[in-house]
Design an enzyme around this catalytic site. Structure first.
Site, PDB file in Angstrom:
ATOM      1  N   LYS A 217     -49.131  20.782   1.432  1.00 48.26           N
ATOM      2  CA  LYS A 217     -48.916  20.541   1.213  1.00 48.26           C
ATOM      3  C   LYS A 217     -48.406  19.775  -0.351  1.00 48.26           C
ATOM      4  CE  LYS A 217     -45.041  17.206   0.861  1.00 48.26           C
ATOM      5  NZ  LYS A 217     -44.538  17.607   0.867  1.00 48.26           N
ATOM      6  N   CYS A 271     -42.487  12.377  -4.396  1.00 50.64           N
ATOM      7  CA  CYS A 271     -43.269  13.647  -4.390  1.00 50.64           C
ATOM      8  C   CYS A 271     -44.079  14.808  -5.340  1.00 50.64           C
ATOM      9  CB  CYS A 271     -42.774  14.982  -3.238  1.00 50.64           C
ATOM     10  SG  CYS A 271     -41.606  13.388  -2.216  1.00 50.64           S
TER      11      CYS A 271
HETATM   12  N1  SAJ Z   1     -36.467  19.424 -11.223  1.00 55.00           N
HETATM   13  C1  SAJ Z   1     -36.247  19.909 -13.179  1.00 55.00           C
HETATM   14  N2  SAJ Z   1     -36.393  21.309 -13.101  1.00 55.00           N
HETATM   15  C2  SAJ Z   1     -36.321  21.998 -12.265  1.00 55.00           C
HETATM   16  C3  SAJ Z   1     -36.466  21.321 -10.736  1.00 55.00           C
HETATM   17  C4  SAJ Z   1     -36.389  19.875 -10.993  1.00 55.00           C
HETATM   18  O1  SAJ Z   1     -36.980  19.112 -13.955  1.00 55.00           O
HETATM   19  O2  SAJ Z   1     -36.165  23.374 -12.785  1.00 55.00           O
HETATM   20  C5  SAJ Z   1     -36.923  18.005 -11.410  1.00 55.00           C
HETATM   21  C6  SAJ Z   1     -35.699  17.095 -10.789  1.00 55.00           C
HETATM   22  O3  SAJ Z   1     -34.596  16.712 -11.563  1.00 55.00           O
HETATM   23  C7  SAJ Z   1     -36.574  15.882  -9.804  1.00 55.00           C
HETATM   24  C8  SAJ Z   1     -38.212  16.335  -9.916  1.00 55.00           C
HETATM   25  O4  SAJ Z   1     -37.502  17.766 -10.776  1.00 55.00           O
HETATM   26  O5  SAJ Z   1     -37.041  14.930 -11.230  1.00 55.00           O
HETATM   27  C9  SAJ Z   1     -38.289  16.924  -8.437  1.00 55.00           C
HETATM   28  O6  SAJ Z   1     -37.126  17.081  -7.814  1.00 55.00           O
HETATM   29  P1  SAJ Z   1     -36.817  18.704  -6.951  1.00 55.00           P
HETATM   30  O7  SAJ Z   1     -35.741  18.755  -6.284  1.00 55.00           O
HETATM   31  O8  SAJ Z   1     -37.595  19.749  -7.262  1.00 55.00           O
HETATM   32  O9  SAJ Z   1     -38.209  18.005  -5.629  1.00 55.00           O
HETATM   33  P2  SAJ Z   1     -37.569  16.738  -4.603  1.00 55.00           P
HETATM   34  O10 SAJ Z   1     -38.541  15.787  -5.242  1.00 55.00           O
HETATM   35  O11 SAJ Z   1     -36.350  16.222  -4.733  1.00 55.00           O
HETATM   36  O12 SAJ Z   1     -39.183  17.793  -3.755  1.00 55.00           O
HETATM   37  C10 SAJ Z   1     -40.186  18.257  -3.007  1.00 55.00           C
HETATM   38  C11 SAJ Z   1     -39.341  19.000  -2.974  1.00 55.00           C
HETATM   39  N3  SAJ Z   1     -40.786  20.248  -3.363  1.00 55.00           N
HETATM   40  C12 SAJ Z   1     -41.014  21.276  -3.318  1.00 55.00           C
HETATM   41  O13 SAJ Z   1     -39.647  21.611  -3.772  1.00 55.00           O
HETATM   42  C13 SAJ Z   1     -41.558  22.596  -3.949  1.00 55.00           C
HETATM   43  C14 SAJ Z   1     -39.311  19.013  -0.905  1.00 55.00           C
HETATM   44  O14 SAJ Z   1     -39.548  20.835  -0.605  1.00 55.00           O
HETATM   45  C15 SAJ Z   1     -40.378  18.059  -0.547  1.00 55.00           C
HETATM   46  O15 SAJ Z   1     -40.481  18.439   0.657  1.00 55.00           O
HETATM   47  C16 SAJ Z   1     -40.141  16.903  -0.904  1.00 55.00           C
HETATM   48  O16 SAJ Z   1     -41.323  17.769  -2.340  1.00 55.00           O
HETATM   49  C17 SAJ Z   1     -41.474  16.202  -0.329  1.00 55.00           C
HETATM   50  O17 SAJ Z   1     -40.642  15.884   0.162  1.00 55.00           O
HETATM   51  O18 SAJ Z   1     -42.530  16.296  -0.583  1.00 55.00           O
END
Ligand code: SAJ
Length: 433
Positions: A217, A271
């Protein structure tokens, strides 16, 4: 109604993961008791309503509460399976060390009603070794029961670690369809937990040991953080060199083995910006890359504040609109949001010149007294000359060029590739997107 009928499953913690999980288990036909420390949360759910926003969750909870399959309480009751989904925040020591006290307190509650034949599953994101610690705590509390890894005979109870990996905004779908890692303290524990998840998960469930599942995780979110850090570092390099980072990434991603993520104003949510530190805490000397990635992503937030402030100062008579506060697109979650941090920093510096557009919620407290106000997107387009894009909400993406023409734009999300002179120059021909 289920009333005081004995539940099959007890879900401890009814937050963003616990409530949807409880509802999905109930939909599969199990009688579920949801446990939460908040009376308000318990009352809301027992009315068939919800206290968090998530696509389709309201209808599902309403349905299972009405059918008597889900009920909430502040008091634990005996059940056959216990699923723990409580927060694991940082300790308040300022060093990013994990605080597993909520997990241990949930385990203490569970231990009080535990009986032979039960299964206890931890879902909270946790540092490696937490499931063993939870077991050790219960061993002390229940000397009458035989625990896995602590007896040569067949244990009375099974204990496993099974992380969720769902994306906010797609939780119900991903809870059902994503693959899952199921880590037992022993293989027998893993098999027991597997049988439980098979009742409501359509994705493939893979069994392993508890410590590997805990690490998996953390690794998933650290992987994403490191990759976003690479994109954010590139964006700062591009600023320095006068390049259009979006153009460079689009071109590089045409390589069959390159897939660079998107830069933004930093990494938010509870997360990805948190979990990598749990790995660092467990192996501080072996994690220079993971630690640096975290610092790069936090540093990007400060870089954006500085660049945006320069833009506001360079346009002294202009009204400024910050577009978005949420931590990512199309959700109402402002927790640990870089957009919120940037907008609030600008509001403190420039007061009433700052206007915030956020269709998913009201201005949080830190804007009080700054003079900044919330406006809708149409007013921003009519009245503001400087637009700072902080969140890639769909409502912002669809604004046509004609309505942005002539404005000074700082697009931290790259949602308007057609904006003339937005970030910086682009050399050569642009790819048709
Ligand atoms: N972000 C970027 N650039 C990107 C992708 C995301 O700047 O290319 C930023 C987003 O804007 C945001 C942050 O990263 O601020 C996180 O967003 P996210 O959509 O990547 O992820 P979360 O936090 O909504 O959910 C994550 C997910 N983990 C992964 O994709 C590895 C989700 O599957 C997990 O279940 C969740 O964390 C968790 O609960 O741990």
């Amino acid at each position: 109604m289920m009333g005081d009928v004995k539940p099959d499953v007890c879900v401890v913690g009814l937050g963003y993961i616990g409530l949807p999980t409880a509802a999905i288990i109930a939909r599969a036909g199990c009688k579920v008791l949801g446990l939460d420390v908040s009376q308000h949360v318990v009352d809301t759910i027992n009315r068939g309503e919800i206290h968090i926003e998530e696509v389709d969750l309201d209808g599902l909870v309403h349905g299972v509460v009405q059918r008597g399959l889900l009920r909430a309480s502040t008091q634990i009751e005996p059940a056959d399976v216990f699923v723990i989904a409580v927060p694991t925040p940082f300790a308040k020591d300022g060093h990013h060390t994990p605080d597993i006290s909520y997990v241990l307190s949930a385990a203490t509650q569970v231990a009080a009603v535990l009986k032979a034949g039960d299964t206890v599953i931890l879902e909270s994101t946790s540092p490696v070794g937490t499931t063993d610690q939870m077991r050790d705590l219960m061993v002390g509390l229940r000397p009458d029961l035989k625990f896995p890894g602590k007896t040569k005979e067949t244990p009375d109870v099974s204990i496993a670690y099974c992380p969720e990996r769902v994306l906010p905004g797609r939780i119900l779908e991903e809870l059902t369809n994503n693959d899952r890692s199921i880590g037992g303290i022993t293989p027998r524990c893993a098999r027991k937990a597997l049988a439980f998840y098979k009742r409501f998960v359509r994705g493939t469930c893979v069994t392993t040991d508890a410590r590997s599942a805990e690490m998996t995780k953390l690794v998933e979110n650290a992987y994403r953080d490191v990759n976003i850090a690479f994109a954010n570092e590139l964006s700062m390099v591009a600023d320095k060199m006068g390049l259009d980072v979006w153009e460079v990434i689009r071109l590089a991603n045409r390589h069959p083995r390159v897939n660079i993520l998107q830069p933004g104003p930093g990494v938010g949510g509870h997360c990805i910006a948190v979990d990598p530190w749990f790995i660092v805490a467990g192996a501080p000397d072996e994690t220079p890359l993971i630690r640096t990635a975290r610092n790069v992503n936090d540093g990007k937030m400060h870089h954006v504040v500085k660049k945006a402030a320069e833009l506001v100062e360079a346009n002294p008579h202009a009204k400024v609109a910050c577009l978005g506060l949420a931590f990512k697109a199309n959700i109402d979650d402002f927790r640990e949001s870089p957009a919120r941090y940037v907008a609030a920093s600008l509001a403190r510096q420039f007061g009433s010149r700052i206007h915030v557009v956020e269709p998913y919620g009201a201005l949080p407290r830190e804007f009080d007294g700054t003079g900044a106000v919330q406006i809708d997107v149409d007013t921003a387009l009519e009245e503001c000359d400087v637009l700072i894009v902080l969140v890639d909400h769909d409502v912002f993406k669809v604004i046509p060029l004609a309505e942005r023409q002539g404005k000074v734009v700082y697009d931290t999300r790259g949602i308007w590739p057609d904006q003339p002179g937005a970030e910086s120059v682009s050399t050569g021909l642009r790819l048709a997107s």
